[in-house]
Scaffold this motif. Structure first.
Motif, PDB file in Angstrom:
ATOM      1  N   THR A 103     -31.639-111.499 -14.208  1.00 38.98           N
ATOM      2  CA  THR A 103     -31.142-110.586 -13.195  1.00 38.98           C
ATOM      3  C   THR A 103     -32.276-109.673 -12.742  1.00 38.98           C
ATOM      4  N   LEU A 104     -32.083-109.021 -11.617  1.00 41.97           N
ATOM      5  CA  LEU A 104     -33.055-108.062 -11.117  1.00 41.97           C
ATOM      6  C   LEU A 104     -32.587-106.668 -11.510  1.00 41.97           C
ATOM      7  N   ALA A 105     -33.270-106.038 -12.447  1.00 36.87           N
ATOM      8  CA  ALA A 105     -32.847-104.733 -12.950  1.00 36.87           C
ATOM      9  C   ALA A 105     -33.990-104.096 -13.727  1.00 36.87           C
ATOM     10  N   ALA A 106     -33.836-102.819 -14.046  1.00 34.80           N
ATOM     11  CA  ALA A 106     -34.853-102.138 -14.845  1.00 34.80           C
ATOM     12  C   ALA A 106     -34.858-102.657 -16.276  1.00 34.80           C
ATOM     13  N   ALA A 107     -33.663-102.974 -16.806  1.00 32.37           N
ATOM     14  CA  ALA A 107     -33.586-103.490 -18.167  1.00 32.37           C
ATOM     15  C   ALA A 107     -32.164-103.941 -18.470  1.00 32.37           C
ATOM     16  N   THR A 108     -32.037-104.768 -19.492  1.00 30.58           N
ATOM     17  CA  THR A 108     -30.725-105.069 -20.077  1.00 30.58           C
ATOM     18  C   THR A 108     -30.777-104.644 -21.547  1.00 30.58           C
ATOM     19  N   MET A 109     -29.633-104.235 -22.075  1.00 36.18           N
ATOM     20  CA  MET A 109     -29.583-103.789 -23.467  1.00 36.18           C
ATOM     21  C   MET A 109     -28.355-104.387 -24.134  1.00 36.18           C
ATOM     22  N   ASP A 110     -28.553-105.094 -25.237  1.00 32.26           N
ATOM     23  CA  ASP A 110     -27.468-105.645 -26.038  1.00 32.26           C
ATOM     24  C   ASP A 110     -27.350-104.818 -27.308  1.00 32.26           C
ATOM     25  N   SER A 111     -26.144-104.310 -27.575  1.00 30.38           N
ATOM     26  CA  SER A 111     -25.942-103.358 -28.665  1.00 30.38           C
ATOM     27  C   SER A 111     -24.998-103.925 -29.715  1.00 30.38           C
ATOM     28  N   ARG A 112     -25.256-103.545 -30.969  1.00 29.58           N
ATOM     29  CA  ARG A 112     -24.391-103.886 -32.094  1.00 29.58           C
ATOM     30  C   ARG A 112     -24.098-102.607 -32.863  1.00 29.58           C
ATOM     31  N   ILE A 113     -22.836-102.428 -33.285  1.00 33.24           N
ATOM     32  CA  ILE A 113     -22.396-101.213 -33.965  1.00 33.24           C
ATOM     33  C   ILE A 113     -21.975-101.543 -35.388  1.00 33.24           C
ATOM     34  N   VAL A 114     -22.404-100.709 -36.340  1.00 30.47           N
ATOM     35  CA  VAL A 114     -22.020-100.848 -37.740  1.00 30.47           C
ATOM     36  C   VAL A 114     -21.472 -99.514 -38.214  1.00 30.47           C
ATOM     37  N   GLU A 128     -19.336-106.605 -28.494  1.00 24.82           N
ATOM     38  CA  GLU A 128     -20.450-107.076 -27.674  1.00 24.82           C
ATOM     39  C   GLU A 128     -20.602-106.114 -26.513  1.00 24.82           C
ATOM     40  N   ILE A 129     -21.710-105.397 -26.494  1.00 25.81           N
ATOM     41  CA  ILE A 129     -21.953-104.402 -25.455  1.00 25.81           C
ATOM     42  C   ILE A 129     -23.216-104.801 -24.702  1.00 25.81           C
ATOM     43  N   ARG A 130     -23.073-105.156 -23.461  1.00 25.58           N
ATOM     44  CA  ARG A 130     -24.218-105.509 -22.612  1.00 25.58           C
ATOM     45  C   ARG A 130     -24.330-104.462 -21.511  1.00 25.58           C
ATOM     46  N   THR A 131     -25.448-103.752 -21.488  1.00 26.97           N
ATOM     47  CA  THR A 131     -25.700-102.717 -20.482  1.00 26.97           C
ATOM     48  C   THR A 131     -26.839-103.157 -19.588  1.00 26.97           C
ATOM     49  N   VAL A 132     -26.626-103.025 -18.288  1.00 29.53           N
ATOM     50  CA  VAL A 132     -27.665-103.321 -17.304  1.00 29.53           C
ATOM     51  C   VAL A 132     -28.069-102.008 -16.642  1.00 29.53           C
ATOM     52  N   PHE A 133     -29.346-101.630 -16.785  1.00 32.35           N
ATOM     53  CA  PHE A 133     -29.869-100.402 -16.194  1.00 32.35           C
ATOM     54  C   PHE A 133     -30.537-100.723 -14.863  1.00 32.35           C
ATOM     55  N   GLN A 134     -30.172 -99.940 -13.823  1.00 29.83           N
ATOM     56  CA  GLN A 134     -30.820-100.089 -12.528  1.00 29.83           C
ATOM     57  C   GLN A 134     -32.071 -99.207 -12.466  1.00 29.83           C
ATOM     58  N   PHE A 135     -32.861 -99.376 -11.418  1.00 27.72           N
ATOM     59  CA  PHE A 135     -34.137 -98.676 -11.330  1.00 27.72           C
ATOM     60  C   PHE A 135     -33.966 -97.179 -11.095  1.00 27.72           C
ATOM     61  N   ASP A 136     -32.791 -96.742 -10.606  1.00 29.32           N
ATOM     62  CA  ASP A 136     -32.576 -95.313 -10.370  1.00 29.32           C
ATOM     63  C   ASP A 136     -31.945 -94.605 -11.577  1.00 29.32           C
ATOM     64  N   GLY A 137     -31.758 -95.307 -12.703  1.00 31.62           N
ATOM     65  CA  GLY A 137     -31.176 -94.698 -13.891  1.00 31.62           C
ATOM     66  C   GLY A 137     -29.685 -94.940 -14.035  1.00 31.62           C
ATOM     67  N   SER A 138     -29.052 -95.476 -13.014  1.00 33.69           N
ATOM     68  CA  SER A 138     -27.632 -95.816 -13.123  1.00 33.69           C
ATOM     69  C   SER A 138     -27.488 -97.134 -13.863  1.00 33.69           C
ATOM     70  N   GLY A 139     -26.247 -97.550 -14.094  1.00 38.46           N
ATOM     71  CA  GLY A 139     -26.071 -98.809 -14.796  1.00 38.46           C
ATOM     72  C   GLY A 139     -24.619 -99.166 -14.993  1.00 38.46           C
ATOM     73  N   ARG A 140     -24.418-100.240 -15.729  1.00 34.35           N
ATOM     74  CA  ARG A 140     -23.071-100.731 -15.999  1.00 34.35           C
ATOM     75  C   ARG A 140     -23.061-101.360 -17.388  1.00 34.35           C
ATOM     76  N   SER A 141     -21.996-101.048 -18.156  1.00 31.47           N
ATOM     77  CA  SER A 141     -21.837-101.613 -19.490  1.00 31.47           C
ATOM     78  C   SER A 141     -20.580-102.469 -19.533  1.00 31.47           C
ATOM     79  N   ALA A 142     -20.705-103.664 -20.093  1.00 32.98           N
ATOM     80  CA  ALA A 142     -19.563-104.542 -20.321  1.00 32.98           C
ATOM     81  C   ALA A 142     -19.322-104.592 -21.824  1.00 32.98           C
ATOM     82  N   VAL A 143     -18.110-104.232 -22.234  1.00 31.78           N
ATOM     83  CA  VAL A 143     -17.765-104.160 -23.653  1.00 31.78           C
ATOM     84  C   VAL A 143     -16.675-105.180 -23.934  1.00 31.78           C
TER      85      VAL A 143
END
Length: 464
Positions: A103-114, A128-143
């Motif tokens: 994808t075109l984005a600033a970053a993606t982040m996959d998170s695991r919680i214990v 399963e938490i996938r966060t996509v960060f946009q270049f302006d600091g906004s983003g979206r998380s799918a849980v």
């Protein structure tokens, strides 16, 4: 330079510049996370105790430990400071501008919680938490999470079992978390201890929130809504709640909290189509209330103090000898909030029964209250304005009056006494009867209590 050569040169430039772009976006995402965690540190009970960040050119790994103080209920009903709940988050971050080449984005982040604190070992939540960060600091998380069951001990050493059905949620946030929207579903939730079991199914929720103040991360205004298909609560045989049972179906919960300058106006609507207690259905049932003209910054101060004392071991210990110990620290911020003349309204309490429908509404406000008036209880009483309206089936009122009767003769005597009291109140104009329905209204204005517009003195009435 021919076309193939130009293409090869362009690809070479991109290949050489991509590591620099990935390093830059890695810095950008780390700065976004730094800002979020810095604001998190202002939370009264949730703290980040450890954090490590290993940043590479194309990816990074972050490890964080959070602690949340969790008060527990003792056997005597008092609150005590329990062990903090520890949560560990491991974040695997892929840098842009093409993270994972997906994808075109600033970053993606996959998170695991214990979670720490389970009886035998730490609990790895299958989130399963996938966060996509946009270049302006906004983003979206799918849980998302599959079904999960686990147990935890309560303050008495008994095991409490929890069950979570499949969960899905989508969270979109702006730069700096200044606003966010949520939408999600949860198949089910259950909790079971030695005395009772609670089951809930078909949760659907959404919200649209924004910060009232840019420098205050814990006060959001906007809308939230949730619906629940069904909820069952039942006491276990031979347990403390043996025989208790009620069911709710098609519940809804709506909160609208718009801002008006520095003030918040909150309106909550709660309802259920079915409210079955034992064999009787009292639905549809509704509870709607409003809190208006709440001064935002003073409201946050009150909330922070409430969070602090609810986990303060000294305050919790003091309540054993003085039950008001939990309330005393709230007096100052609560009185400060009253100084801005908020108003509370029960817009509707209604439910049905085999005897008919019951409706109740009430409003309470302090007119013209000045900050200095909050130190004088007499000024509070003088400026208190309140009113209430009630409509209820007479048979239902009568059942309350005779509810403690031990036999039919005692119940008949209680019913006759109650009828005589209602007749006296009706004759004096304090209530009206419309067939089976009893109606009345009360008000307190300028220090005077009236019922149906007539001055009312409960002590004088009792002496008649």
């Amino acid at each position: 330079m021919n076309r193939p050569t130009k293409i090869a040169a362009a690809l070479a430039v991109i290949a050489l510049s991509y590591p620099a772009a990935a390093w830059f976006t890695g810095q950008k995402v780390q700065a976004v996370l730094d800002e979020q965690y810095a604001e998190l540190q202002s939370h009264p009970t949730l703290k980040m105790t450890e954090r490590s960040y290993e940043r590479g050119v194309f990816s990074s790994t972050e490890k964080i430990t959070f602690e949340m103080v969790m008060p527990t209920a003792a056997e005597d009903g008092t609150l005590q400071a329990g062990e903090p709940l520890r949560m560990h988050a491991i974040n695997h971050i892929k840098h842009g501008p093409l993270p994972g080449l997906s994808t075109l984005a600033a970053a993606t982040m996959d998170s695991r919680i214990v979670l720490d604190g389970t009886p035998d070992e730490s609990l790895k939540l299958p989130l399963e938490i996938r966060t996509v960060f946009q270049f302006d600091g906004s983003g979206r998380s799918a849980v998302s999470s599959p079904a999960l069951e686990f147990g935890m001990p309560d303050s008495s050493g008994n095991e409490v079992r929890f069950g979570l059905g499949e969960l899905k949620a989508d969270i979109a946030f702006s730069a700096g978390l200044r606003s966010y929207t949520t939408k999600g579903t949860a198949d089910s939730f259950s909790m079971e201890d030695p005395s009772m079991r609670i089951t809930l199914s078909g949760l659907v929720f959404d919200g649209d929130q924004r910060r009232l103040f840019d420098d205050e991360p814990w006060l959001y205004v906007g809308k939230q809504r949730a619906t629940v298909a069904s909820m069952d609560v039942s006491g276990k045989e031979d347990g403390q709640l043996d025989g208790m049972a009620f069911q709710l179906e098609r519940m809804s919960y709506d909160i609208d909290a718009p801002a008006e300058g520095d003030y918040v106006n909150l309106k909550a609507l709660m309802g259920t189509e079915v409210l079955r207690i034992g064999d009787t259905d009292y639905g549809p049932a509704h509870y709607d209330f409003s809190l208006t003209h709440l001064h935002g910054r003073t409201l946050v101060a009150l909330w922070r103090k409430l969070m602090e004392i609810s986990t303060d071991p000294a305050v919790l210990a003091a309540q054993e000898e003085d039950p008001t110990a939990l309330l005393a620290p709230l007096a100052e911020p609560a009185m400060a909030l009253l100084g801005y003349s908020p108003a509370f309204s029960i817009d509707r309490i209604s439910f049905s029964s085999p005897h008919g429908k019951t409706d109740l509404s009430a409003q309470v406000r302090l007119d013209g209250l000045q900050p200095e008036d909050t130190a004088n209880p007499m000024m509070l009483i003088a400026k208190l304005q309140a009113e209430a309206k009630l409509s209820m089936p007479q048979v239902l009122l009568q059942s309350f009056a005779g509810g403690e009767a031990e036999d039919e003769d005692e119940a008949a005597f209680a019913a006759a006494q109650f009828e005589a009291q209602l007749g006296a109140l009706e004759a004096q104009g304090y209530l009206q009867r419309d067939g089976n329905i009893v109606k009345t209204q009360a008000a307190f204005r300028q220090g005077q209590f009236t019922v149906n517009g007539k001055p009312f003195n409960p002590l004088a009435l009792g002496g008649q």
